[in-house]
Design a protein around this motif. Sequence first.
Motif, PDB file in Angstrom:
ATOM      1  N   GLY A   5      25.758  43.101  19.839  1.00 12.36           N
ATOM      2  CA  GLY A   5      24.422  43.609  19.552  1.00 12.36           C
ATOM      3  C   GLY A   5      23.466  42.567  19.040  1.00 12.36           C
ATOM      4  N   ASP A   6      23.897  41.328  18.849  1.00 12.42           N
ATOM      5  CA  ASP A   6      23.020  40.320  18.228  1.00 12.42           C
ATOM      6  C   ASP A   6      21.789  40.042  19.062  1.00 12.42           C
ATOM      7  OD1 ASP A   6      24.739  40.141  16.146  1.00 12.42           O
ATOM      8  OD2 ASP A   6      25.766  38.327  16.850  1.00 12.42           O
ATOM      9  N   VAL A 292      22.454  49.974  14.745  1.00 13.83           N
ATOM     10  CA  VAL A 292      22.893  50.278  13.381  1.00 13.83           C
ATOM     11  C   VAL A 292      23.956  49.229  13.040  1.00 13.83           C
ATOM     12  CG1 VAL A 292      23.845  52.039  11.855  1.00 13.83           C
ATOM     13  CG2 VAL A 292      22.452  52.716  13.821  1.00 13.83           C
ATOM     14  N   SER A 293      23.579  48.275  12.175  1.00 10.92           N
ATOM     15  CA  SER A 293      24.437  47.105  12.008  1.00 10.92           C
ATOM     16  C   SER A 293      24.479  46.645  10.550  1.00 10.92           C
ATOM     17  CB  SER A 293      23.909  45.964  12.887  1.00 10.92           C
ATOM     18  OG  SER A 293      24.639  44.784  12.694  1.00 10.92           O
ATOM     19  N   GLY A 294      25.670  46.268  10.123  1.00 13.26           N
ATOM     20  CA  GLY A 294      25.822  45.619   8.828  1.00 13.26           C
ATOM     21  C   GLY A 294      25.582  46.507   7.626  1.00 13.26           C
ATOM     22  N   LEU A 321      26.359  50.565  17.467  1.00 15.84           N
ATOM     23  CA  LEU A 321      26.865  50.670  16.110  1.00 15.84           C
ATOM     24  C   LEU A 321      27.804  49.475  15.920  1.00 15.84           C
ATOM     25  CD1 LEU A 321      27.781  54.481  16.121  1.00 15.84           C
ATOM     26  CD2 LEU A 321      25.577  53.415  15.698  1.00 15.84           C
ATOM     27  N   ASP A 322      27.407  48.546  15.039  1.00 14.87           N
ATOM     28  CA  ASP A 322      28.066  47.248  15.045  1.00 14.87           C
ATOM     29  C   ASP A 322      28.239  46.725  13.620  1.00 14.87           C
ATOM     30  OD1 ASP A 322      29.037  44.803  15.760  1.00 14.87           O
ATOM     31  OD2 ASP A 322      27.137  44.001  16.485  1.00 14.87           O
ATOM     32  N   ASN A 323      29.480  46.358  13.274  1.00 15.69           N
ATOM     33  CA  ASN A 323      29.760  45.637  12.033  1.00 15.69           C
ATOM     34  C   ASN A 323      29.348  46.409  10.780  1.00 15.69           C
ATOM     35  OD1 ASN A 323      30.869  43.310  13.303  1.00 15.69           O
ATOM     36  ND2 ASN A 323      28.790  42.626  13.781  1.00 15.69           N
ATOM     37  N   ASN A 324      29.458  47.726  10.795  1.00 18.22           N
ATOM     38  CA  ASN A 324      29.214  48.504   9.580  1.00 18.22           C
ATOM     39  C   ASN A 324      30.509  48.639   8.784  1.00 18.22           C
ATOM     40  OD1 ASN A 324      26.344  49.472  10.124  1.00 18.22           O
ATOM     41  ND2 ASN A 324      27.396  50.110  11.997  1.00 18.22           N
ATOM     42  N   VAL A 365      31.358  50.130  17.779  1.00 23.31           N
ATOM     43  CA  VAL A 365      31.144  51.074  18.861  1.00 23.31           C
ATOM     44  C   VAL A 365      30.016  50.537  19.722  1.00 23.31           C
ATOM     45  CG1 VAL A 365      30.544  53.431  19.489  1.00 23.31           C
ATOM     46  CG2 VAL A 365      31.880  52.991  17.437  1.00 23.31           C
ATOM     47  N   PHE A 366      30.261  50.322  21.011  1.00 18.92           N
ATOM     48  CA  PHE A 366      29.230  49.864  21.929  1.00 18.92           C
ATOM     49  C   PHE A 366      29.183  50.861  23.077  1.00 18.92           C
ATOM     50  CE2 PHE A 366      28.957  45.770  19.922  1.00 18.92           C
ATOM     51  CZ  PHE A 366      30.234  45.531  19.449  1.00 18.92           C
ATOM     52  N   MET A 367      28.135  51.644  23.146  1.00 16.37           N
ATOM     53  CA  MET A 367      28.050  52.677  24.173  1.00 16.37           C
ATOM     54  C   MET A 367      26.645  52.767  24.735  1.00 16.37           C
ATOM     55  SD  MET A 367      30.328  55.829  22.670  1.00 16.37           S
ATOM     56  CE  MET A 367      32.077  55.633  22.332  1.00 16.37           C
TER      57      MET A 367
END
Length: 605
Positions: A5-6, A292-294, A321-324, A365-367
């Motif tokens: 997601g970066d 939605v990250s970190g 939804l990444d790295n939460n 989660v990558f969707m």
Amino acid sequence: MIKNGDDQIKNIKLRLMFLLVLFVAIGTMTSSVSAAQTWNIDNNADLSAIQSIIDNAGVGDIISFATDGAYNLAGSINISKTLTILGNGATITGIQDANTPIFKLAINTSDPDVFKDISISNFTLNAMSAITVTNGANITLDNLTLTGANKNNGTGITASQVRDLTIKNVNASNFRDAIGVGGGNNTVVTNNDFHDLGRNAMSFYQNAGNIFVKNNTMNNAQYGVFFGGGVKYIEIEGNNISNMSIVGLAIIKSCNNAIIKNNNIIENNIGIIIKANDTQHGAPTTLESIIVSGNNISKSYLFGILLENIIQSTVGKELILDNNTFSENGWRYAEYVGGDWWNSTSDQPSTGKSGWGNEIGNFDVFMNYFEDTTPTPNANLTLTDTISTNVVKNGGKLIYTLTVKNIGNGTSDVITIDTGLLSSIANSVVTYKSTGAFSNNKWIINSLKGGDTASLVLEVQTKKSGTKNIISTLKTSTQNDTSTNPTKLTVNKDIKVSSSNAFSANKVKRNKYFYITTTIKNTGLDNSSTFNSKIATTKGLKVAAVSKSSYASYNKKSQTWTVKKVPAKKTITLKMKVKATKTGTQKVKVTTNGKSQTKSVKVVK
């Protein structure tokens, strides 16, 4: 499938940064420098004195309240031009009426260019609603303590269609909502503390765009940050959101371009909810590039993240939804679509805390999601009303304008608008009407398509004095709305009193009589108040008798009539019989309602 997601975060941030630079550049090119005058407001000044100073101040001037001053106001301070309002630690206490804020910023001039660059800072404001802003640009609210009357009503700060709004260093509590922002563009909310509220710490709706919510603390409400319909280009970063009885952060429509990162979302019923197919909060935008990250999402009673009615498809826009970080949540993550929980059987909440519910370490989660159902078109009507003046003399005229907008995507059914004017106090004549029919102070529109606007302009002639709150209403089969911020109309009395005196003779024999008749007319539309008519004579004359009047009484000792009233459009007559007791030239002076007339009468043998 998206593996990282970066790049998405970078692209959206670049777009947001470009918009901020553009707004700053435009503001720099269009600003001008002029000498500002400072107007000081004495401690304990009343509303009339404060409003007078503001009305007389020039565009760009500074209004400075007394250091640590105290003010109790019975209404709103109205601001409609460029001013800097310095509180200097002053406390203002307003009234307990959600529609009467302490500061009311709204344009009431034909030149909208002066309604910008307004700042209010360093106050403590205590009222059911503290500040409302309607339209305008570059509005700054800084270093404020706002305390409401109760948690069931009122808003700390309400903004509607404001461009470049900054809310910073504000402590707000005991309102229903700390802030509510409808529409507008480029809103920055930073370094605030919103707590102990009845509903929302923050809410954004009606296509508000370019929203930056950073480094705020939100605690003890129903919702922390609530996004309604049509919001786009939002960034929520570095906030602490806790103890929300419903949701910490809620996107209750598909949202266009959002970054939610590095927030602490702790001890809420639900940490984050992203929901589609909701029909209660305005038209949706396309779900696109939500990241939605970190975030630290922990101790959510039900869900850390809940996705509701977002239908998965092979074609769609990114929801990342990444790295939460998750810990001690009821369920870490869940999806709910059309009444069914979507995941493998072991991950359905109905089976208990299994699968993701067991906190199986950090996960990504990558969707791709796509809203593949077409929303039912819905009409969403707004009603605004304005009058050309708030104070008029009875019989005077004013212009009353009503505007109906359909900001929804569907066609409305029949719309009935009650102007709020009573036929007993005023007569209304249509000077412009874009559509519909008007009679008996009601405007009927058969329908209004999505995006369309209808206007009605009335010339109103008053016929009764007094003060009236004009509250217009709009009704359809699905809406029943009342105009916000009722318009207060003051109709001053129309009294036009004149008098004249008539003498039956200018020569009279001693011990004979002549008559003085005072005629008083009121050609105005309202009854007069009480006044006097006094008779003064030289010693050779004596008032022997007076006629009776239902509107006046006579005091023989002071030779004074007390006129109780002169009815509107009426004439009264006061008649006196005067005896000549001494020869020579005698004089009579009649003073009626401050106006005097002297007459000479010759008395002969």
